[in-house]
Design an enzyme around this catalytic site. Structure first.
Site, PDB file in Angstrom:
ATOM      1  N   HIS A   1      -2.932   7.438   2.208  1.00 15.06           N
ATOM      2  CA  HIS A   1      -3.440   6.131   1.792  1.00 15.06           C
ATOM      3  C   HIS A   1      -4.803   5.905   2.443  1.00 15.06           C
ATOM      4  O   HIS A   1      -4.970   6.125   3.651  1.00 15.06           O
ATOM      5  CB  HIS A   1      -2.439   5.045   2.193  1.00 15.06           C
ATOM      6  CG  HIS A   1      -2.971   3.665   2.017  1.00 15.06           C
ATOM      7  ND1 HIS A   1      -3.621   3.272   0.871  1.00 15.06           N
ATOM      8  CD2 HIS A   1      -2.977   2.581   2.851  1.00 15.06           C
ATOM      9  CE1 HIS A   1      -3.995   2.011   1.003  1.00 15.06           C
ATOM     10  NE2 HIS A   1      -3.630   1.574   2.195  1.00 15.06           N
TER      11      HIS A   1
ATOM     12  N   CYS B   1       0.817  -1.230   0.000  1.00 17.14           N
ATOM     13  CA  CYS B   1       0.000   0.000   0.000  1.00 17.14           C
ATOM     14  C   CYS B   1       0.846   1.275   0.000  1.00 17.14           C
ATOM     15  O   CYS B   1       0.320   2.364  -0.210  1.00 17.14           O
ATOM     16  CB  CYS B   1      -0.952  -0.002   1.181  1.00 17.14           C
ATOM     17  SG  CYS B   1      -2.102  -1.385   1.121  1.00 17.14           S
TER      18      CYS B   1
ATOM     19  N   ASN C   1     -10.212   0.225   0.382  1.00 13.15           N
ATOM     20  CA  ASN C   1      -8.751   0.333   0.316  1.00 13.15           C
ATOM     21  C   ASN C   1      -8.288  -0.313  -0.993  1.00 13.15           C
ATOM     22  O   ASN C   1      -8.386  -1.525  -1.147  1.00 13.15           O
ATOM     23  CB  ASN C   1      -8.153  -0.388   1.540  1.00 13.15           C
ATOM     24  CG  ASN C   1      -6.638  -0.445   1.522  1.00 13.15           C
ATOM     25  OD1 ASN C   1      -6.002  -0.145   0.508  1.00 13.15           O
ATOM     26  ND2 ASN C   1      -6.059  -0.848   2.631  1.00 13.15           N
TER      27      ASN C   1
HETATM   28  N1  COA Z   1     -18.216  -7.425  10.939  1.00 10.38           N
HETATM   29  C1  COA Z   1     -18.669  -7.522  12.197  1.00 10.38           C
HETATM   30  N2  COA Z   1     -17.865  -7.748  13.249  1.00 10.38           N
HETATM   31  C2  COA Z   1     -16.565  -7.918  13.012  1.00 10.38           C
HETATM   32  C3  COA Z   1     -16.017  -7.823  11.704  1.00 10.38           C
HETATM   33  C4  COA Z   1     -16.915  -7.592  10.646  1.00 10.38           C
HETATM   34  N3  COA Z   1     -16.503  -7.482   9.374  1.00 10.38           N
HETATM   35  N4  COA Z   1     -14.693  -8.025  11.782  1.00 10.38           N
HETATM   36  C5  COA Z   1     -14.392  -8.212  13.077  1.00 10.38           C
HETATM   37  N5  COA Z   1     -15.518  -8.149  13.816  1.00 10.38           N
HETATM   38  C6  COA Z   1     -15.672  -8.285  15.273  1.00 10.38           C
HETATM   39  C7  COA Z   1     -14.527  -9.031  15.900  1.00 10.38           C
HETATM   40  O1  COA Z   1     -14.751 -10.425  15.870  1.00 10.38           O
HETATM   41  C8  COA Z   1     -14.536  -8.480  17.309  1.00 10.38           C
HETATM   42  O2  COA Z   1     -15.562  -9.122  18.036  1.00 10.38           O
HETATM   43  P1  COA Z   1     -15.376  -9.455  19.595  1.00 10.38           P
HETATM   44  O3  COA Z   1     -15.208  -8.117  20.268  1.00 10.38           O
HETATM   45  O4  COA Z   1     -16.631 -10.167  19.948  1.00 10.38           O
HETATM   46  O5  COA Z   1     -14.147 -10.297  19.675  1.00 10.38           O
HETATM   47  C9  COA Z   1     -14.977  -7.029  17.139  1.00 10.38           C
HETATM   48  O6  COA Z   1     -15.615  -6.981  15.854  1.00 10.38           O
HETATM   49  C10 COA Z   1     -13.809  -6.054  17.162  1.00 10.38           C
HETATM   50  O7  COA Z   1     -12.789  -6.544  16.313  1.00 10.38           O
HETATM   51  P2  COA Z   1     -11.446  -5.764  16.078  1.00 10.38           P
HETATM   52  O8  COA Z   1     -10.592  -6.544  15.152  1.00 10.38           O
HETATM   53  O9  COA Z   1     -10.900  -5.341  17.408  1.00 10.38           O
HETATM   54  O10 COA Z   1     -12.015  -4.458  15.347  1.00 10.38           O
HETATM   55  P3  COA Z   1     -11.267  -3.126  15.019  1.00 10.38           P
HETATM   56  O11 COA Z   1     -11.965  -1.995  15.620  1.00 10.38           O
HETATM   57  O12 COA Z   1      -9.774  -3.247  15.230  1.00 10.38           O
HETATM   58  O13 COA Z   1     -11.492  -3.017  13.444  1.00 10.38           O
HETATM   59  C11 COA Z   1     -10.302  -3.335  11.382  1.00 10.38           C
HETATM   60  C12 COA Z   1     -10.953  -4.017  12.582  1.00 10.38           C
HETATM   61  C13 COA Z   1      -9.725  -4.419  10.487  1.00 10.38           C
HETATM   62  C14 COA Z   1     -11.377  -2.561  10.644  1.00 10.38           C
HETATM   63  C15 COA Z   1      -9.211  -2.358  11.891  1.00 10.38           C
HETATM   64  O14 COA Z   1      -8.385  -3.016  12.831  1.00 10.38           O
HETATM   65  C16 COA Z   1      -8.363  -1.816  10.795  1.00 10.38           C
HETATM   66  O15 COA Z   1      -8.838  -1.147   9.892  1.00 10.38           O
HETATM   67  N6  COA Z   1      -7.026  -2.056  10.847  1.00 10.38           N
HETATM   68  C17 COA Z   1      -6.144  -1.610   9.815  1.00 10.38           C
HETATM   69  C18 COA Z   1      -6.188  -2.585   8.667  1.00 10.38           C
HETATM   70  C19 COA Z   1      -5.572  -2.007   7.427  1.00 10.38           C
HETATM   71  O16 COA Z   1      -5.641  -0.838   7.199  1.00 10.38           O
HETATM   72  N7  COA Z   1      -5.000  -2.888   6.597  1.00 10.38           N
HETATM   73  C20 COA Z   1      -4.428  -2.504   5.367  1.00 10.38           C
HETATM   74  C21 COA Z   1      -3.159  -1.769   5.606  1.00 10.38           C
HETATM   75  S1  COA Z   1      -2.581  -1.056   4.157  1.00 10.38           S
END
Ligand code: COA
Length: 321
Positions: free
Chosen positions: A248, A112, A278
């Site tokens: 980004h 990315c 993304n």
């Molecule tokens: N829909 C519903 N619930 C979901 C889900 C989805 N698509 N994905 C995860 N969950 C749930 C999890 O199971 C977790 O449940 P729990 O609390 O019962 O265990 C809860 O939501 C929170 O999960 P978590 O992973 O802590 O969420 P988050 O707030 O960190 O958001 C991302 C997840 C992936 C959106 C976030 O971490 C993110 O954007 N990270 C950066 C990723 C990125 O940019 N990658 C590319 C880099 S170039």
């Protein structure tokens, strides 16, 4: 000499998958995706839409916007992690499609952060006087690498391509800072959908994108502002002198957090992940093209670009528009 962007273009697939479509594939909701990521829709390639076809169309629009003929281009660099094939390079396919017969062409993989690294690379060639006119492209069909059964990743990504024409000028400013942290490489991986492992175990999760979302989130919200501050400090410039921060487009919460950490006005940080998700290396040039075509960029203004992603890698570049 300094490279100035004199044209932009973008192209995304026609097909749109909104969050409701993803609710048919995984256990998720429109509200969860919007609140946690800012994404509402993403464009997904259909049969016949490839990384090279999207890249070529984006490049063509950028050339038209710049008023430059394909034969005048002497360098094409495409940043991608999702080429349709390993050989020939996407850049060579673009060259063929456009008839850019005088260009030297190669691809670059910095995930990315790819567009940022490609722009920096083109700038280095232009600054040395080796080439005069470069096409820098970010193009992805990430839907080929996405595990549509994994709700922690599939909600984030989309397909698309963006391109800029950069031409060498006597005046202007371009400076950059980049970092790579290979030690943290295992938080965002994809072993390769094109290799033998794929043929043997088509559903092996490791052949799709896998990530530790929280780790990447923390990485981005700390390292991106650090890189921008490092760059501005080195140039003896301040946040107030920057007209736009083109980051980004991974997650709206990441962009908002970076703005807060820099004490910068939120409206200087445009976003478009709501529409595209993304798109990895395409996200910065797609957003830049949108700003350019809306007439939001004024000559002489300073723009900061910043990217982060697998590797891990990150960086920031500052350019006079
Ligand atoms: N829909 C519903 N619930 C979901 C889900 C989805 N698509 N994905 C995860 N969950 C749930 C999890 O199971 C977790 O449940 P729990 O609390 O019962 O265990 C809860 O939501 C929170 O999960 P978590 O992973 O802590 O969420 P988050 O707030 O960190 O958001 C991302 C997840 C992936 C959106 C976030 O971490 C993110 O954007 N990270 C950066 C990723 C990125 O940019 N990658 C590319 C880099 S170039």
């Amino acid at each position: 000499m300094t490279g100035k962007i004199c044209g932009t273009g973008s192209c995304v697939p026609k097909g749109v998958w909104d969050n409701r479509k993803l609710m048919e594939l995984v256990d998720t909701s429109d509200q969860w995706i919007r609140e946690r990521t800012g994404v509402a829709r993403r464009h997904i390639a259909e049969k016949g839409e490839t990384t090279a076809s999207l890249a070529s169309q984006a490049a063509l629009f950028a050339l038209e916007n710049a008023g430059i003929k394909a034969e005048q281009v002497d360098l094409i660099i495409t940043a991608t992690v999702s080429p349709g094939e390993l050989m020939p390079s996407v850049s060579c396919l673009v060259q063929k499609k456009l008839g850019a017969v005088n260009a030297t062409c190669f691809d670059l993989n910095a995930a990315c952060t790819g567009f940022l690294f490609a722009l920096n690379t083109a700038q280095a060639y232009l600054a040395q006087g080796i080439y005069k006119t470069a096409l820098v492209i970010g193009a992805e069909v990430l839907s080929n690498l996405t595990n549509w059964k994994d709700r922690s990743t599939c909600i984030l990504f989309g397909d698309g391509a963006g391109a800029v024409v950069v031409s060498a000028q006597e005046t202007g400013k371009f400076v950059q800072i980049t970092h790579s942290v290979g030690e943290k490489g295992d938080v965002l991986t994809c072993t390769c959908r094109n290799q033998k492992i794929y043929e043997k175990r088509a559903d092996a999760p490791e052949t799709y994108m896998q990530m530790d979302g929280r780790e990447i989130f923390q990485f981005a919200v700390s390292r991106v502002p650090e890189a921008i501050e490092e760059l501005l400090k080195r140039e003896q410039m301040n946040i107030g002198q920057i007209a736009h921060f083109v980051l980004h487009q991974a997650n709206e919460r990441i962009v908002r957090s970076v703005a807060r950490r820099l004490n910068a006005e939120q409206d200087k940080f445009p976003t478009n992940m709501e529409e595209f998700g993304n798109t990895s290396s395409a996200s910065i040039p797609v957003l830049l093209d949108e700003l350019n075509r809306k007439g939001m960029l004024k000559r002489g203004e300073y723009i900061v670009f910043s990217g982060f992603g697998a590797g891990l890698s990150y960086g920031a570049s500052l350019m006079e528009w």
